[in-house]
Design a protein around this motif. Structure first.
Motif, PDB file in Angstrom:
ATOM      1  N   GLU A   1      32.960  79.745  47.643  1.00  0.00           N
ATOM      2  CA  GLU A   1      31.511  79.915  47.690  1.00  0.00           C
ATOM      3  C   GLU A   1      31.051  81.244  47.103  1.00  0.00           C
ATOM      4  O   GLU A   1      29.967  81.345  46.536  1.00  0.00           O
ATOM      5  CB  GLU A   1      31.047  79.791  49.154  1.00  0.00           C
ATOM      6  CG  GLU A   1      29.543  79.745  49.325  1.00  0.00           C
ATOM      7  CD  GLU A   1      29.123  79.431  50.739  1.00  0.00           C
ATOM      8  OE1 GLU A   1      28.006  79.854  51.115  1.00  0.00           O
ATOM      9  OE2 GLU A   1      29.904  78.769  51.470  1.00  0.00           O
ATOM     10  N   GLU A   2      31.889  82.274  47.210  1.00  0.00           N
ATOM     11  CA  GLU A   2      31.502  83.594  46.718  1.00  0.00           C
ATOM     12  C   GLU A   2      31.345  83.635  45.202  1.00  0.00           C
ATOM     13  O   GLU A   2      30.588  84.448  44.665  1.00  0.00           O
ATOM     14  CB  GLU A   2      32.535  84.637  47.154  1.00  0.00           C
ATOM     15  CG  GLU A   2      32.620  84.850  48.653  1.00  0.00           C
ATOM     16  CD  GLU A   2      31.315  85.353  49.221  1.00  0.00           C
ATOM     17  OE1 GLU A   2      30.619  86.136  48.523  1.00  0.00           O
ATOM     18  OE2 GLU A   2      30.958  84.954  50.346  1.00  0.00           O
TER      19      GLU A   2
ATOM     20  N   SER B   1      27.173  80.627  41.365  1.00  0.00           N
ATOM     21  CA  SER B   1      26.011  81.330  40.826  1.00  0.00           C
ATOM     22  C   SER B   1      24.928  81.432  41.890  1.00  0.00           C
ATOM     23  O   SER B   1      24.955  80.723  42.901  1.00  0.00           O
ATOM     24  CB  SER B   1      25.465  80.571  39.609  1.00  0.00           C
ATOM     25  OG  SER B   1      24.953  79.303  39.999  1.00  0.00           O
ATOM     26  N   ASP B   2      23.967  82.317  41.665  1.00  0.00           N
ATOM     27  CA  ASP B   2      22.877  82.485  42.631  1.00  0.00           C
ATOM     28  C   ASP B   2      22.091  81.188  42.809  1.00  0.00           C
ATOM     29  O   ASP B   2      21.646  80.861  43.917  1.00  0.00           O
ATOM     30  CB  ASP B   2      21.936  83.607  42.167  1.00  0.00           C
ATOM     31  CG  ASP B   2      22.599  84.971  42.246  1.00  0.00           C
ATOM     32  OD1 ASP B   2      23.602  85.100  42.985  1.00  0.00           O
ATOM     33  OD2 ASP B   2      22.123  85.898  41.567  1.00  0.00           O
ATOM     34  N   LYS B   3      21.943  80.464  41.720  1.00  0.00           N
ATOM     35  CA  LYS B   3      21.203  79.200  41.783  1.00  0.00           C
ATOM     36  C   LYS B   3      21.951  78.179  42.639  1.00  0.00           C
ATOM     37  O   LYS B   3      21.346  77.482  43.467  1.00  0.00           O
ATOM     38  CB  LYS B   3      20.978  78.655  40.374  1.00  0.00           C
ATOM     39  CG  LYS B   3      20.075  77.435  40.312  1.00  0.00           C
ATOM     40  CD  LYS B   3      19.792  77.061  38.870  1.00  0.00           C
ATOM     41  CE  LYS B   3      18.837  75.887  38.784  1.00  0.00           C
ATOM     42  NZ  LYS B   3      18.520  75.520  37.371  1.00  0.00           N
ATOM     43  N   ASP B   4      23.281  78.134  42.451  1.00  0.00           N
ATOM     44  CA  ASP B   4      24.072  77.189  43.248  1.00  0.00           C
ATOM     45  C   ASP B   4      24.048  77.568  44.719  1.00  0.00           C
ATOM     46  O   ASP B   4      24.036  76.696  45.599  1.00  0.00           O
ATOM     47  CB  ASP B   4      25.510  77.143  42.740  1.00  0.00           C
ATOM     48  CG  ASP B   4      25.640  76.374  41.428  1.00  0.00           C
ATOM     49  OD1 ASP B   4      24.691  75.642  41.089  1.00  0.00           O
ATOM     50  OD2 ASP B   4      26.681  76.504  40.760  1.00  0.00           O
ATOM     51  N   LYS B   5      24.036  78.871  45.008  1.00  0.00           N
ATOM     52  CA  LYS B   5      23.969  79.309  46.407  1.00  0.00           C
ATOM     53  C   LYS B   5      22.647  78.897  47.042  1.00  0.00           C
ATOM     54  O   LYS B   5      22.590  78.598  48.238  1.00  0.00           O
ATOM     55  CB  LYS B   5      24.151  80.821  46.492  1.00  0.00           C
ATOM     56  CG  LYS B   5      25.574  81.287  46.171  1.00  0.00           C
ATOM     57  CD  LYS B   5      25.680  82.801  46.249  1.00  0.00           C
ATOM     58  CE  LYS B   5      27.105  83.261  45.922  1.00  0.00           C
ATOM     59  NZ  LYS B   5      27.233  84.730  45.958  1.00  0.00           N
ATOM     60  N   MET B   6      21.580  78.864  46.260  1.00  0.00           N
ATOM     61  CA  MET B   6      20.288  78.415  46.779  1.00  0.00           C
ATOM     62  C   MET B   6      20.340  76.925  47.128  1.00  0.00           C
ATOM     63  O   MET B   6      19.742  76.493  48.126  1.00  0.00           O
ATOM     64  CB  MET B   6      19.185  78.696  45.757  1.00  0.00           C
ATOM     65  CG  MET B   6      18.967  80.176  45.496  1.00  0.00           C
ATOM     66  SD  MET B   6      17.798  80.508  44.148  1.00  0.00           S
ATOM     67  CE  MET B   6      16.254  80.123  44.950  1.00  0.00           C
TER      68      MET B   6
ATOM     69  N   LYS C   1      22.162  76.588  50.423  1.00  0.00           N
ATOM     70  CA  LYS C   1      21.263  76.926  51.528  1.00  0.00           C
ATOM     71  C   LYS C   1      20.293  75.786  51.797  1.00  0.00           C
ATOM     72  O   LYS C   1      20.036  75.433  52.961  1.00  0.00           O
ATOM     73  CB  LYS C   1      20.489  78.205  51.194  1.00  0.00           C
ATOM     74  CG  LYS C   1      19.537  78.634  52.297  1.00  0.00           C
ATOM     75  CD  LYS C   1      18.757  79.888  51.910  1.00  0.00           C
ATOM     76  CE  LYS C   1      17.770  80.266  53.021  1.00  0.00           C
ATOM     77  NZ  LYS C   1      16.961  81.466  52.653  1.00  0.00           N
TER      78      LYS C   1
ATOM     79  N   PRO D   1      15.056  77.021  43.461  1.00  0.00           N
ATOM     80  CA  PRO D   1      14.417  77.673  42.313  1.00  0.00           C
ATOM     81  C   PRO D   1      13.258  76.826  41.793  1.00  0.00           C
ATOM     82  O   PRO D   1      13.344  75.584  41.775  1.00  0.00           O
ATOM     83  CB  PRO D   1      15.548  77.753  41.284  1.00  0.00           C
ATOM     84  CG  PRO D   1      16.806  77.614  42.058  1.00  0.00           C
ATOM     85  CD  PRO D   1      16.489  76.750  43.238  1.00  0.00           C
TER      86      PRO D   1
END
Length: 458
Positions: A393-394, A397-402, A405, A440
């Motif tokens: 998970e680390e 990408s930021d988009k995938d982390k969104m 969530k 996003p």
């Protein structure tokens, strides 16, 4: 004219064979009387070959032989008396009262075999039925007159979901006061039936409910009769009394198993997994009795529940049910293990009539776009979760982390709700917009700019 016969050819299990018959009809009711103790049973003609017939006995057939029986052919099909007095009552699989109430007296008796609605006279389903469950109301919307089954598995909370739908369902129009429920339990355990009766009593819906109960220890033939009795009662309430009827039947798999057992005893040639070749037509004869008829205000909406052996959606009963009905609500074991109730797996679930019963005139102007966007976003969540298992998970990408969530919040706040939580469609749609704000903005490609401006202030 009634005909009596004393000479039988063969008695095997619950089947009786006899010959030299005159003008006997298929599905004709037969009274079977023991010459020793005068005990009477009912049976039904299930097969005719020339002057020979096979009679299926309703109930236990122990202790009978070819020499101690008298068969009386009634020259009529299986019929039940119906009036509005059936509301609030509980019957067994043969439509006999089991709630210590009086018998139902009526001027007219109704053939339980019925007929599927003529396609030429069918009215296209439109109105939205609110169940109070967000995952169903927003994503797999139930429409008045629709056939929408629930596909479940052993140990999943399909009974709880059925009870919640029965106590919360309502039609959001001026016909809501005429909304009644017909509940059919097929091959149910005693504790399951006690649960349903207590839940309906606590919810205060008994006065608009009629129950047909076939227990697991009841005769196998009653299992084939009870859903027909329930649907006959639904047809009477809908098409003669102009009521909006919701029929809930559980468990259709028990009906299919009973059909297979009876077919095997008749020595019919088996088809896939041992089920008879006429399984499709038998299921269709049940499902196609639901719907709406032009010129009649009443309607029958059907929610059959079936448990898939080994969670196999390709099992013959689930497979054929999917062909006949207009979508399905699938319960997911993974969601259930995460303590999410109701565990509706939205990706394989669908409602084929949903598009024509939602929108500005029925629910809200944003319903279609929001539903499409939620499906697309949750599908992306599954892809990101699979990727996270590979790279961690680390490293996403930021988009995938969104999206991750969003997936957690969607399951926690949208899919999951309490058994007694009854959400209005407006509340469910507002909650959808709150969750979509997590994503996003460029990912909201299924929603029109006009709706984005209206609900997101863009």
């Amino acid at each position: 004219m009634k005909k009596e016969y004393l000479l039988l050819d063969k008695v095997e299990g619950s089947l009786i064979e006899l010959s030299n018959l005159h003008r006997v009809s298929n599905e004709e009711i037969v009274k079977i009387t023991s010459l020793e103790d005068e005990k009477t049973r009912l049976g039904q003609v299930v097969k005719i070959n020339g002057d020979k017939a096979t009679v299926q006995v309703f109930g236990d057939n122990l202790g009978v032989s070819t020499r101690n029986l008298k068969l009386s052919f009634e020259a009529r099909p299986f019929e039940i008396p119906l009036s509005e007095e059936i509301l609030g009552r509980v019957f067994n699989g043969l439509a006999e009262p089991i709630d210590k109430g009086p018998l139902i007296y009526a001027d007219k008796f109704y053939n339980i075999n019925g007929r599927p609605i003529n396609p030429a006279s069918r009215k296209y389903p439109r109105n939205f039925i609110q169940t109070g469950i967000s995952s169903i109301d927003v994503l797999t919307t139930l429409i008045r007159g629709q056939k929408l089954p629930i596909f479940s598995g052993s140990g999943l909370p399909h009974n709880e979901l059925a009870a919640q739908i029965a106590k919360q369902a309502k039609i959001k129009d001026d016909q809501g006061s005429d909304f009644v429920i017909v509940f059919a339990a097929i091959g149910a355990k005693h504790d399951e039936v006690d649960y349903f009766r207590q839940t309906f009593k606590n919810a205060g819906v008994l006065e608009k409910l009629v129950m047909y109960i076939n227990y697991a220890d009841d005769p196998i033939m009653e299992r084939l009769i009870s859903p027909k009795c329930a649907l006959t009662a639904a047809e009477y309430l809908a098409f003669e009394k102009n009521k909006q009827v919701l029929v809930i039947m559980t468990d259709i798999t028990s009906y299919g198993e009973a059909l297979r057992e009876v077919s095997s005893s008749r020595e019919e040639v088996p088809s896939r997994k041992g089920y008879p070749g006429h399984l499709y037509s038998d299921l269709a004869m049940l499902y196609e009795r639901a719907g709406m008829i032009r010129g009649i205000d009443g309607s029958i909406t059907l929610i059959p529940i079936l448990t898939m052996p080994n969670d196999d959606i390709t099992h013959p009963i689930a497979d054929l049910t999917g062909f006949i009905t207009e979508g399905q609500i699938v319960l997911g074991r993974d969601l259930n293990q995460e303590a999410i109730y109701p565990p509706v797996d939205i990706l394989p679930s669908l409602s084929r009539l949903m598009k024509d019963g939602i929108g500005e005139d029925y629910t809200r102007d944003d319903h279609a776009d929001v539903s499409s966007q939620l499906f697309a976003a949750y599908s992306r969540v599954q892809e990101v979760r699979a990727l996270a298992q590979i790279v961690g998970e680390e490293d996403l990408s930021d988009k995938d982390k969104m999206f991750l969530k969003f997936g957690k919040e969607f399951e926690k706040r949208f899919l999951s709700q309490n058994f007694d939580e009854n959400r209005d469609i407006e509340e469910s749609l507002d909650l959808s917009w709150e969750l979509l704000k997590i994503l996003p903005k460029d990912s909201l490609d299924r929603i029109s700019p006009k709706l984005k401006k209206k609900y997101l202030g863009e």
